[in-house]
Enzyme design. Structure first.
Site, short mmCIF file in Angstrom:
data_model
loop_
_atom_site.label_atom_id
_atom_site.label_comp_id
_atom_site.label_asym_id
_atom_site.label_seq_id
_atom_site.Cartn_x
_atom_site.Cartn_y
_atom_site.Cartn_z
N HIS A 1 3.15 47.70 24.65
CA HIS A 1 2.59 46.63 25.31
C HIS A 1 2.30 47.20 26.64
CE1 HIS A 1 3.69 43.09 22.79
NE2 HIS A 1 4.57 44.14 22.33
N GLN B 1 3.15 39.33 19.80
CA GLN B 1 3.69 40.14 18.58
C GLN B 1 4.42 39.26 17.72
OE1 GLN B 1 5.50 43.78 19.75
NE2 GLN B 1 6.45 43.99 17.84
N CYS C 1 -2.60 41.07 24.09
CA CYS C 1 -1.62 40.03 24.57
C CYS C 1 -2.27 38.83 25.08
CB CYS C 1 -0.07 40.55 25.13
SG CYS C 1 -0.69 40.41 26.91
N GLU C 2 -1.80 37.78 24.71
CA GLU C 2 -2.65 36.75 25.30
C GLU C 2 -2.15 35.97 26.57
OE1 GLU C 2 -1.70 33.67 22.09
OE2 GLU C 2 -0.06 32.86 22.91
N HIS C 3 -1.09 36.75 26.97
CA HIS C 3 -0.57 36.40 28.48
C HIS C 3 -1.51 37.28 29.44
CE1 HIS C 3 3.33 35.29 25.87
NE2 HIS C 3 2.45 34.40 26.10
N HIS C 4 -1.63 38.51 29.19
CA HIS C 4 -2.10 39.38 30.32
C HIS C 4 -3.41 39.67 29.88
CE1 HIS C 4 2.37 39.40 30.68
NE2 HIS C 4 1.87 39.39 32.08
N CYS D 1 1.00 45.56 29.01
CA CYS D 1 1.27 44.66 29.96
C CYS D 1 2.60 45.12 30.36
CB CYS D 1 1.20 43.07 29.57
SG CYS D 1 2.19 42.68 28.35
#
Ligand SMILES: [Zn+2]
Length: 192
Positions: A153, A125, A84-87, A155
């Site tokens: 996920h 996703q 995931c690009e956020h975490h 995260c």
């Protein structure tokens, strides 16, 4: 794995920063267990993001065959691992793909390969779902394509924000799959 001089430069730069990160976390990057960690993590990161160097449309169009088959083609339970690009934490699960050919079909092994290309990038996703759909739609021009992704996920799970073991499902479709009946047929076929 062999690296080009250019890749080795990237690995060295990444390793330098990972070493700094270890220090910021209160660790000692010179202790034995961590000595090679920055280089290892750098190489692993390069592998996990290698999809940036690959062209999924090229992979699909490298094996196009003309056939009059006009029924649903389904490739289900394609395992994938992405981040995931956020975490920068993994999310992983299964991708299911269906398309209804309009003369052009692709080699069945090409579908998992393009899933792999999109998964080996920093992702969310929802976008991954749409990118796989668009790649197939634009390259094969089928009567319709539908993509369903079911994923866990880390995260969410490791940070305990949401329910543990929850599965996130996303789907996207074009053309013939706009008809609810066609979507239902696909969904019922991937359910068992
Ligand atoms: Zn995340």
């Amino acid at each position: 794995m062999d690296f080009t001089p250019e890749q080795q430069t990237t690995i060295d730069a990444l390793a330098y920063h990972y070493s700094e990160i270890l220090k910021l976390l209160g660790e000692d990057p010179t202790r034995e267990g961590l000595l090679k960690t920055p280089q290892r993590v750098a190489k692993s990161m390069l592998f996990l993001t290698k999809g940036y160097q690959q062209n999924p449309s090229e992979i699909l169009s490298s094996a196009i065959f003309m056939e009059d088959y006009k029924q649903m083609v389904i490739v289900k339970d394609i395992d994938f691992y992405s981040m995931c690009e956020h975490h920068l934490l993994p999310f992983f699960g299964k991708v299911h793909v269906a398309y209804i050919p309009n003369h052009a079909i692709t080699g069945l092994s090409k579908i998992p390969r393009i899933v792999e290309v999109f998964a080996r990038r920093l992702q969310v996703q929802e976008r991954m779902t749409t990118q796989i759909k668009e790649c197939i739609q634009q390259t094969l021009n089928p009567l319709g394509v539908m993509v369903v992704i079911e994923a866990q996920h880390l995260c969410m799970q490791m940070r305990g924000v949401e329910k543990q073991n929850s599965i996130t499902t996303t789907s996207d479709f074009t053309g013939a799959f706009e008809a609810a009946k066609t979507r239902e047929e696909f969904i019922s076929l991937i359910r068992h």
